[in-house]
Design a protein around this motif. Structure first.
Motif, mmCIF file in Angstrom:
data_model
loop_
_atom_site.group_PDB
_atom_site.id
_atom_site.type_symbol
_atom_site.label_atom_id
_atom_site.label_comp_id
_atom_site.label_asym_id
_atom_site.label_seq_id
_atom_site.Cartn_x
_atom_site.Cartn_y
_atom_site.Cartn_z
ATOM 1 N N ARG A 64 4.859 6.401 2.966
ATOM 2 C CA ARG A 64 4.424 6.459 1.570
ATOM 3 C C ARG A 64 3.592 5.212 1.247
ATOM 4 O O ARG A 64 3.966 4.100 1.616
ATOM 5 C CB ARG A 64 5.665 6.503 0.678
ATOM 6 N N THR A 65 2.491 5.415 0.562
ATOM 7 C CA THR A 65 1.710 4.297 0.046
ATOM 8 C C THR A 65 1.836 4.289 -1.467
ATOM 9 O O THR A 65 2.075 5.326 -2.088
ATOM 10 C CB THR A 65 0.213 4.421 0.411
ATOM 11 N N GLY A 66 1.676 3.114 -2.052
ATOM 12 C CA GLY A 66 1.767 3.019 -3.495
ATOM 13 C C GLY A 66 1.603 1.593 -3.975
ATOM 14 O O GLY A 66 1.074 0.739 -3.268
ATOM 15 N N THR A 67 2.085 1.353 -5.180
ATOM 16 C CA THR A 67 1.952 0.056 -5.825
ATOM 17 C C THR A 67 3.299 -0.387 -6.367
ATOM 18 O O THR A 67 3.988 0.397 -7.030
ATOM 19 C CB THR A 67 0.935 0.134 -6.986
ATOM 20 N N GLU A 68 3.672 -1.631 -6.075
ATOM 21 C CA GLU A 68 4.888 -2.229 -6.630
ATOM 22 C C GLU A 68 4.675 -2.524 -8.116
ATOM 23 O O GLU A 68 3.549 -2.547 -8.601
ATOM 24 C CB GLU A 68 5.215 -3.544 -5.900
ATOM 25 N N ALA A 69 5.745 -2.806 -8.830
ATOM 26 C CA ALA A 69 5.666 -3.121 -10.252
ATOM 27 C C ALA A 69 4.781 -4.340 -10.521
ATOM 28 O O ALA A 69 4.124 -4.422 -11.556
ATOM 29 C CB ALA A 69 7.066 -3.355 -10.814
ATOM 30 N N ASP A 70 4.725 -5.275 -9.568
ATOM 31 C CA ASP A 70 3.906 -6.479 -9.751
ATOM 32 C C ASP A 70 2.449 -6.266 -9.347
ATOM 33 O O ASP A 70 1.652 -7.195 -9.365
ATOM 34 C CB ASP A 70 4.495 -7.656 -8.983
ATOM 35 N N GLY A 71 2.082 -5.036 -8.954
ATOM 36 C CA GLY A 71 0.700 -4.722 -8.593
ATOM 37 C C GLY A 71 0.396 -4.811 -7.113
ATOM 38 O O GLY A 71 -0.717 -4.506 -6.694
ATOM 39 N N ALA A 72 1.348 -5.225 -6.302
ATOM 40 C CA ALA A 72 1.135 -5.342 -4.856
ATOM 41 C C ALA A 72 1.119 -3.957 -4.207
ATOM 42 O O ALA A 72 1.859 -3.054 -4.604
ATOM 43 C CB ALA A 72 2.230 -6.192 -4.223
ATOM 44 N N ALA A 73 0.270 -3.800 -3.203
ATOM 45 C CA ALA A 73 0.224 -2.559 -2.438
ATOM 46 C C ALA A 73 1.448 -2.490 -1.521
ATOM 47 O O ALA A 73 1.921 -3.509 -1.029
ATOM 48 C CB ALA A 73 -1.043 -2.501 -1.598
ATOM 49 N N ILE A 74 1.955 -1.280 -1.315
ATOM 50 C CA ILE A 74 3.093 -1.101 -0.411
ATOM 51 C C ILE A 74 2.826 0.056 0.552
ATOM 52 O O ILE A 74 2.111 1.003 0.234
ATOM 53 C CB ILE A 74 4.413 -0.835 -1.165
ATOM 54 N N VAL A 75 3.399 -0.064 1.722
ATOM 55 C CA VAL A 75 3.485 1.024 2.694
ATOM 56 C C VAL A 75 4.948 1.074 3.096
ATOM 57 O O VAL A 75 5.508 0.075 3.550
ATOM 58 C CB VAL A 75 2.599 0.784 3.935
ATOM 59 N N GLN A 76 5.579 2.206 2.895
ATOM 60 C CA GLN A 76 6.991 2.375 3.235
ATOM 61 C C GLN A 76 7.127 3.456 4.300
ATOM 62 O O GLN A 76 6.455 4.481 4.227
ATOM 63 C CB GLN A 76 7.801 2.802 2.014
#
Length: 94
Positions: A64-76
């Motif tokens: 999964r790709t997305g955005t953390e609450a602080d605006g950081a990109a994530i890949v899970q």
């Protein structure tokens, strides 16, 4: 990048279960695409190897790709495999 990694690791995963790729909006990331892609492929292959082939119909690997609450990109990367042995955890990123 994640789609490319899923394509590379997909055959390995599909022998053992289902591959799910989910994209949510995410910010642009400045990184070495080759190195980051290598990391994601390794995570997916490791997830595939954790799956019991006898349970292939129930096994899932989700990236999964997305955005953390602080605006950081994530890949899970998530899987429902056997996980890591407790003794291996201190060396997991070696």
């Amino acid at each position: 990048l994640v789609d490319m990694a899923a394509g590379v690791a997909g055959a390995e995963i599909r022998q053992r279960g289902q591959l799910i790729v989910e994209h949510e909006p995410s910010p642009r990331v400045e990184a070495d695409a080759g190195r980051l892609g290598h990391v994601v492929v390794n995570l997916l292959v490791t997830a595939a190897h954790s799956l019991d082939e006898a349970r292939a119909a129930a096994n899932k690997v989700t990236v999964r790709t997305g955005t953390e609450a602080d605006g950081a990109a994530i890949v899970q990367v998530h899987d429902n495999g056997r996980g890591f042995e407790e003794a291996d955890l201190p060396r997991i990123f070696d």
